[in-house]
Design an enzyme around this catalytic site. Structure first.
Site, PDB file in Angstrom:
ATOM      1  N   GLU A   1     -62.285 -25.660 141.239  1.00  0.00           N
ATOM      2  CA  GLU A   1     -63.307 -26.687 141.032  1.00  0.00           C
ATOM      3  C   GLU A   1     -63.302 -27.084 139.560  1.00  0.00           C
ATOM      4  O   GLU A   1     -63.229 -26.215 138.679  1.00  0.00           O
ATOM      5  CB  GLU A   1     -64.680 -26.159 141.431  1.00  0.00           C
ATOM      6  CG  GLU A   1     -65.832 -27.109 141.126  1.00  0.00           C
ATOM      7  CD  GLU A   1     -67.193 -26.516 141.434  1.00  0.00           C
ATOM      8  OE1 GLU A   1     -68.149 -26.793 140.682  1.00  0.00           O
ATOM      9  OE2 GLU A   1     -67.314 -25.749 142.421  1.00  0.00           O
TER      10      GLU A   1
ATOM     11  N   GLU B   1     -71.970 -31.481 133.809  1.00  0.00           N
ATOM     12  CA  GLU B   1     -73.184 -30.970 134.439  1.00  0.00           C
ATOM     13  C   GLU B   1     -74.293 -30.963 133.386  1.00  0.00           C
ATOM     14  O   GLU B   1     -74.038 -30.737 132.196  1.00  0.00           O
ATOM     15  CB  GLU B   1     -72.980 -29.558 134.972  1.00  0.00           C
ATOM     16  CG  GLU B   1     -72.108 -29.473 136.207  1.00  0.00           C
ATOM     17  CD  GLU B   1     -72.028 -28.044 136.719  1.00  0.00           C
ATOM     18  OE1 GLU B   1     -72.622 -27.760 137.770  1.00  0.00           O
ATOM     19  OE2 GLU B   1     -71.380 -27.213 136.063  1.00  0.00           O
TER      20      GLU B   1
END
Length: 813
Positions: free
Chosen positions: A376, A381
């Site tokens: 991933e 974020e």
């Protein structure tokens, strides 16, 4: 001995150099500070290195460094020294002395003129040493001079004395920097220049400014600036500084990093108002926490719209089912899949506590298994709760992930992320991934070329955009904050680097081959092969015969002969078809052995398998269990049966809410027995079931365990003689009575025939929640369950033995 200490606090860390020189000792400490660069000159003169003296003697010293000291110093004794002063200016003086009772006075004379008087205290002994600093500075000219140390009052020993430059005498500026060479590539700029000249002292360092701001400092005449964005034009200014802080005229230079041969091959500019373009995006829907304890329900496009040239993802405080918030999670899987290149998005982020926006990627085909082994890439974020304005870029792999606490990430604090657009980027190469925020490099993850555990990033990924609420990174939700909240996306773009075009370079051959041979099979593994683009597959040879190919970095080889010599060879092939040289390793299979029967077989000790995976086990004893078992999955085990006999197997299983069926096969796919499993209420809630009897012959053989109906985990299988295993009887539906049903009271009765023993009872709600689980040895025909916590509804009661599973319905009113 001359020590040159170069101490930096900008880019280079601390370096130490040691050179052998003649006395006197001359120290230079080069300090690169955040304010300016300077050199402090220190001259340490050994006391015994005088050119003339009167009245003194030398002796061995016990002071640090050993050697000699001067002693027997009486009133008016003296030592004279010829000194070369490197830089004119004000100097501090200090003496290394030892004195039994004190009272000494040292006069410092420069060309017979008194410059300083220093009182010398008692140190407690003639070899008890202390450093005493003079009370005032002395001014010295550059060049040769004569200095005399005279005892105005004796009674002390002298090991060494020191001069340290404090204030250089300098008002002249260094010459301007003359640049002699520049080199650029995609991310780096190299510059070289002639050393600047200072008329009075020396040049101590250079300041490098980029676009008007201080970017780097160095004392060298070369610098390499790294991690710059491709195609970036920069205005540099170089300034020389001397010891006194005087600066040269500024030298200017404009440089541009090289551009990559990339082009935008996929993008969404969000220029057409209305619904999101479903030819480019998919919506993922649902609640349930999404594995992170999140509070939102993702809708099918209801929380996303294109307006005014932007994608608007809106997180709302509204209830769907048990979820108190709604939001959007959208991805480009199958409509925008990317391998290497630049992924970029420009966006504004929500600000209310609990919001967790993300711009990230997952593999389109999960070649390397489940998360995190699949890989991933979190491009951006942000948590408004934990650290508003701080952006994180992170990778997750089998080796590096937040569950194990080994994830690798970088971050930057950029302040306002809600009212100001920022650009979030990764540049993904075969050997590394770079993260940028507003063209500022924040993180690099490097391909270690070990295995897919560290680098699963050689397969295509797709983009995801979402705003989660709460959960692991979202944190506490500000229920009273401003809702709804929006993530506003100006564009999402993919730039193809076209790294594989016209590729004629073969990969390097695989390295670090390991082989674990076990009788009739061998487990092989190797490091990822390096390539200028990407390795597509590995071709496997055994004794020069091609036997297989794989995209991974490990392979099991079956049907080998025990106690036989083999040569294992492997070559890497890239996507252009270029094949590497072959790497080879010889090995010999050992004698064939099997797992002893009677005995326990750990489920993960299979020799072959299809469809399953393993995970950490929470059953008694810990270890690993086999999971993700679906219909048609299977495992084989090599067993060594002690004697011809009738056997049974006890199977340790767990299942969330569905029952399963396991079939055992012997050699030649001969069916041995079948056993059913019941739901236990959790994937790590374990129970045991026992099979019916089956015959095994003595010797080494293959046991195959196959799932004809999946939905369970398997921890171990214990096989024993039928006579030694607990014998359970068949149960039928009519043998079981449950009352009262409907159930109103506090005591539930389950009636079974008195001769039945060793079985389990489980009560599961219709939504799969386990509310009761217990095994019974000899209940003497009646089981009573005291439970006043059964909420109104319908429940399934399962009574299971090794030969039978009976399920009955219970109504609670």
């Amino acid at each position: 001995m001359l020590y040159i200490f170069a101490t930096t606090n900008n880019f280079s860390g601390m370096k130490y150099f040691q050179l052998e020189l003649k006395r006197p000792i001359f120290f230079i400490a080069l300090l690169l500070t955040s304010a300016f660069t300077r050199i402090d000159a220190q001259l340490v003169i050994e006391a015994e290195d005088y050119s003339q003296m009167k009245g003194v003697q030398t002796e061995n010293t016990t002071d640090d460094g050993g050697g000699l000291n001067v002693g027997w110093i009486d009133n008016n004794d003296w030592m004279e020294y010829k000194i070369s002063i490197p830089v004119a200016g004000d100097y501090e003086i200090s003496y290394r002395i030892a004195s039994q009772s004190g009272g000494g006075v040292a006069d410092l004379l420069i060309v017979e003129t008194l410059a300083q008087k220093t009182m010398l205290p008692a140190t407690g002994g003639w070899q008890t040493w202390s450093t005493v600093q003079g009370d005032s500075l002395i001014t010295l000219p550059e060049g040769e001079t004569t200095i005399k140390v005279k005892a105005a009052s004796g009674g002390f020993n002298l090991n060494w004395w020191q001069l340290r430059l404090v204030n250089p005498a300098d008002s002249d500026n260094p010459s301007a920097v003359v640049i002699t060479e520049t080199q650029t590539d995609v991310h780096d700029v190299y510059m070289a220049w002639n050393k600047s000249i200072d008329p009075t002292t020396v040049v101590s360092g250079y300041d490098i400014l980029m676009n008007g701001s201080l970017f780097a400092k160095t004392s060298d005449t070369t610098v390499t600036l790294s991690k710059l964005p491709p195609g970036l034009e920069m205005d540099f200014a170089l300034i020389a500084k001397d010891l006194s802080g005087n600066t040269s005229d500024t030298t200017f230079l404009t440089v541009q990093t090289d551009t990559l041969p990339w082009e935008i091959t996929w993008s969404d500019e969000f220029n057409i108002d209305g619904e999101v373009d479903r030819t480019k995006w998919n919506f993922q829907t649902g609640g349930g926490g999404w594995g992170n304890g999140e509070a939102q329900y993702y809708t099918d496009g209801d929380n996303a719209i294109v307006s005014g040239g932007n994608l608007i993802i809106e997180a709302r405080k509204e209830t769907i089912g048990s979820n108190k918030y709604t939001s959007t999670r959208m991805n480009s899987s199958g409509k925008g899949d990317f391998l290497f290149g630049r992924l970029e998005a420009r966006m504004k982020l929500p600000s209310t506590g609990g919001t967790w926006p993300a711009f990230w990627t997952l593999p389109t085909d999960w070649v390397y298994g489940n998360w995190p082994n699949c890989g991933e890439i979190d491009i951006m974020e942000h948590s408004a709760t934990y650290n508003y304005g701080h952006i994180l870029g992170t990778i997750h792999t089998g080796a590096y992930n937040h569950i194990a606490g080994t994830q690798k990430s970088g971050g930057i604090h950029i302040g306002d992320v809600t009212d100001t657009y920022h650009t979030y980027v990764i540049e993904w190469f075969p050997d590394h991934i770079d993260w940028y925020v507003d063209d500022i490099h924040i993180f690099t993850y490097v391909n270690e070329y070990k295995s897919t555990e560290e680098w699963p990033f050689d397969v295509a990924h797709h983009v995801l955009l979402n705003v989660a609420i709460g959960g692991a990174m979202g944190g506490d939700i500000d229920d009273n904050g401003a809702w709804p909240q929006q993530m506003i996306v100006d564009y999402v773009r993919y730039y193809d680097f076209k790294l594989g075009e016209n590729d004629t370079i073969a990969p390097e051959k695989p390295a670090n081959i390991t082989i674990d041979a076990k009788g009739n099979l061998a487990n092989t593994s190797w490091n990822l092969a390096k390539d200028n683009f990407v390795v597509d597959k590995y071709i496997i040879y055994l004794d020069d015969m091609k036997i297989d190919s794989t995209k991974g970095t490990s392979l099991q080889i079956f049907d080998l002969e025990p106690e036989t010599h083999y040569i294992f060879s492997i070559a890497a092939v890239d996507e252009a078809g270029n094949e590497s040289d072959t790497a080879s390793v010889a090995f010999t299979t050992p004698e064939l052995t099997g797992i002893a029967v009677p005995g326990k077989i750990q489920a993960e000790d299979y020799t072959q398998m299809s469809g399953i995976d393993t995970e950490d086990c929470e059953d008694t004893g810990g270890g690993t269990n086999v999971g993700w078992i679906d219909a048609g999955d299977w495992m084989t085990y090599t067993i060594d049966v002690a004697e011809n006999n009738e056997y049974r197997a006890k199977v340790r299983v767990a299942g969330q809410s569905s029952s399963g069926t396991i079939v055992f096969y012997g050699d030649d796919d001969r069916e041995l027995t079948t056993v059913n499993t019941s739901p236990t209420g959790g994937w790590q809630t374990w129970t045991s079931v026992v099979t019916g009897a089956f015959d095994l012959e003595a010797g080494i053989q293959t046991l195959k365990v196959s799932a004809t109906k999946g939905g369970f985990n398997l921890n171990w299988i214990e096989i024993g003689k039928s006579s030694d295993m607990t014998s359970l009887s068949y149960l039928t539906d009519k043998d079981i009575q449950i009352y009262p049903n409907p159930f109103h009271g506090e005591k539930l009765n389950i009636s079974v025939p008195a001769e039945f023993d060793n079985f389990a009872v489980q009560i599961v709600s219709v939504d799969g929640k386990l509310v009761h689980s217990q095994e019974y040895d000899k209940p003497n025909g009646l089981i009573q369950i005291n439970n006043n916590k059964l909420l109104p509804g319908v429940y399934l009661i399962t009574i299971s033995s090794q030969k039978s599973v009976i399920t009955k319905m219970l109504s609670v009113q």
